[in-house]
Scaffold this active site. Structure first.
Site, PDB file in Angstrom:
ATOM      1  N   LYS A  13       1.002  -1.195  -0.106  1.00  0.00           N
ATOM      2  CA  LYS A  13       0.057  -0.088  -0.201  1.00  0.00           C
ATOM      3  C   LYS A  13       0.915   1.425  -0.053  1.00  0.00           C
ATOM      4  O   LYS A  13       0.421   2.270  -0.682  1.00  0.00           O
ATOM      5  CB  LYS A  13      -0.826   0.088   1.097  1.00  0.00           C
ATOM      6  N   ARG A  88      -9.363   0.670   9.188  1.00  0.00           N
ATOM      7  CA  ARG A  88      -8.711  -0.572   9.568  1.00  0.00           C
ATOM      8  C   ARG A  88      -9.959  -1.368  10.282  1.00  0.00           C
ATOM      9  O   ARG A  88      -9.476  -2.345  10.478  1.00  0.00           O
ATOM     10  CB  ARG A  88      -7.677  -0.589  10.188  1.00  0.00           C
ATOM     11  N   ARG A 123      11.730  -5.583   4.071  1.00  0.00           N
ATOM     12  CA  ARG A 123      11.226  -4.100   4.127  1.00  0.00           C
ATOM     13  C   ARG A 123      12.438  -3.244   4.642  1.00  0.00           C
ATOM     14  O   ARG A 123      12.664  -3.511   5.815  1.00  0.00           O
ATOM     15  CB  ARG A 123      10.128  -4.106   4.473  1.00  0.00           C
ATOM     16  N   ARG A 156      11.650  -1.403  10.424  1.00  0.00           N
ATOM     17  CA  ARG A 156      10.549  -1.298  11.402  1.00  0.00           C
ATOM     18  C   ARG A 156      10.738  -2.281  12.767  1.00  0.00           C
ATOM     19  O   ARG A 156      10.714  -3.539  12.238  1.00  0.00           O
ATOM     20  CB  ARG A 156       9.272  -1.120  10.785  1.00  0.00           C
ATOM     21  N   ARG A 167       0.116  -9.210  13.200  1.00  0.00           N
ATOM     22  CA  ARG A 167      -0.656  -8.035  12.216  1.00  0.00           C
ATOM     23  C   ARG A 167      -1.542  -8.690  11.383  1.00  0.00           C
ATOM     24  O   ARG A 167      -2.668  -8.063  10.931  1.00  0.00           O
ATOM     25  CB  ARG A 167       0.366  -7.150  11.793  1.00  0.00           C
TER      26      ARG A 167
HETATM   27  P1  AMP Z   1       1.051   0.455   9.346  1.00  0.00           P
HETATM   28  O1  AMP Z   1       2.216   1.317   9.042  1.00  0.00           O
HETATM   29  O2  AMP Z   1      -0.258   0.987   8.488  1.00  0.00           O
HETATM   30  O3  AMP Z   1       1.188  -0.939   9.096  1.00  0.00           O
HETATM   31  O4  AMP Z   1       0.588   0.672  10.809  1.00  0.00           O
HETATM   32  C1  AMP Z   1       1.379   0.484  12.005  1.00  0.00           C
HETATM   33  C2  AMP Z   1       0.542   0.144  13.220  1.00  0.00           C
HETATM   34  O5  AMP Z   1      -0.012   1.571  13.539  1.00  0.00           O
HETATM   35  C3  AMP Z   1      -0.520  -0.753  13.097  1.00  0.00           C
HETATM   36  O6  AMP Z   1      -0.127  -2.105  13.375  1.00  0.00           O
HETATM   37  C4  AMP Z   1      -1.323  -0.405  14.404  1.00  0.00           C
HETATM   38  O7  AMP Z   1      -0.695  -0.709  15.491  1.00  0.00           O
HETATM   39  C5  AMP Z   1      -1.268   1.103  13.929  1.00  0.00           C
HETATM   40  N1  AMP Z   1      -2.295   1.615  13.098  1.00  0.00           N
HETATM   41  C6  AMP Z   1      -2.003   2.524  11.922  1.00  0.00           C
HETATM   42  N2  AMP Z   1      -3.101   2.769  11.139  1.00  0.00           N
HETATM   43  C7  AMP Z   1      -4.177   2.532  12.114  1.00  0.00           C
HETATM   44  C8  AMP Z   1      -5.571   2.445  11.990  1.00  0.00           C
HETATM   45  N3  AMP Z   1      -6.419   2.999  10.846  1.00  0.00           N
HETATM   46  N4  AMP Z   1      -6.326   1.736  13.021  1.00  0.00           N
HETATM   47  C9  AMP Z   1      -5.796   1.479  14.203  1.00  0.00           C
HETATM   48  N5  AMP Z   1      -4.419   1.233  14.365  1.00  0.00           N
HETATM   49  C10 AMP Z   1      -3.545   1.864  13.226  1.00  0.00           C
END
Ligand code: AMP
Length: 199
Positions: A13, A88, A123, A156, A167
């Protein structure tokens, strides 16, 4: 144009969001990047989010919705935006609907879990911009260095295999229902298009 990019963590994404946002000249709104900035700055939100993010769990909907509402009211969002990693949960998607935030297009990027686990280990990220690379599939010009700033890339902390599996299970449980939600919406409302892409 107001777009949602849907897909499991590691589906690509962030990478696709960079291309689309440049092409359409609309900002990429990555809630994950915004939360990581809040964690780094140790803001109130960052302190609440840190542990949950490290464990691969979701941050509560009310915190995310406030964050997004503030972001889309900024002037650079006047001509549209691209959500990356938001919504999400069904609660988040319903909140968008209730607040009459129009979505023109939902793009689902489909990738197998097995492939995702392999991809995540390779990554690398430029923390300040959220630019992502993959050591094999999308390497930076110089190893471990961001192409645009010359700064170091990081892995990360939540990209380790155990947290990635967690996740993914949260994705299937809490985020995947959005596929039916938006497919249903697009069949009822011609103003929201649903597009599936093989990632
Ligand atoms: P991402 O970079 O999108 O993979 O997000 C990393 C982490 O941020 C996720 O594993 C969640 O802990 C938190 N996070 C990001 N976006 C959301 C969302 N829309 N709702 C809830 N938690 C989020």
């Amino acid at each position: 144009m107001q777009i949602i990019l849907l897909g499991a963590p590691g589906a690509g994404k962030g990478t696709q969001a960079q291309f689309i946002s440049k092409h359409l000249n609309i900002p990429q709104i990555s809630t994950g990047d915004m939360l990581r900035t809040a964690v780094a700055k140790k803001t109130e939100l960052g302190l609440k989010a840190k542990d949950l993010m490290e464990k691969g769990e979701l941050v509560p909907d009310n915190l995310i919705l406030d964050l997004v509402q503030d972001r889309i009211s900024e002037t650079d969002c006047a001509n549209g935006f691209l959500f990356d990693g938001f919504p999400r949960t069904l609660e988040q998607a319903n909140a968008l609907k209730d607040r009459q935030i129009k979505i023109d297009c939902v793009i689902e990027i489909i990738v197998d879990d097995k492939e995702i686990i392999q991809r995540m280990s390779g990554r690398r990220v430029h923390s300040a911009s959220g630019r992502t690379y993959h050591i094999k599939h999308n390497p930076p010009k110089q190893e471990n260095i961001d192409d645009e700033t010359g700064e170091a890339l990081i892995q990360r902390p939540d990209d380790n295999e155990e947290t990635v599996k967690k996740r993914l299970s949260i994705y299937h449980e809490q985020t995947y229902p959005l596929v039916e939600f938006y497919k249903g919406l697009s069949s009822k409302q011609s103003s929201t298009n649903y597009v599936e892409i093989s990632g």
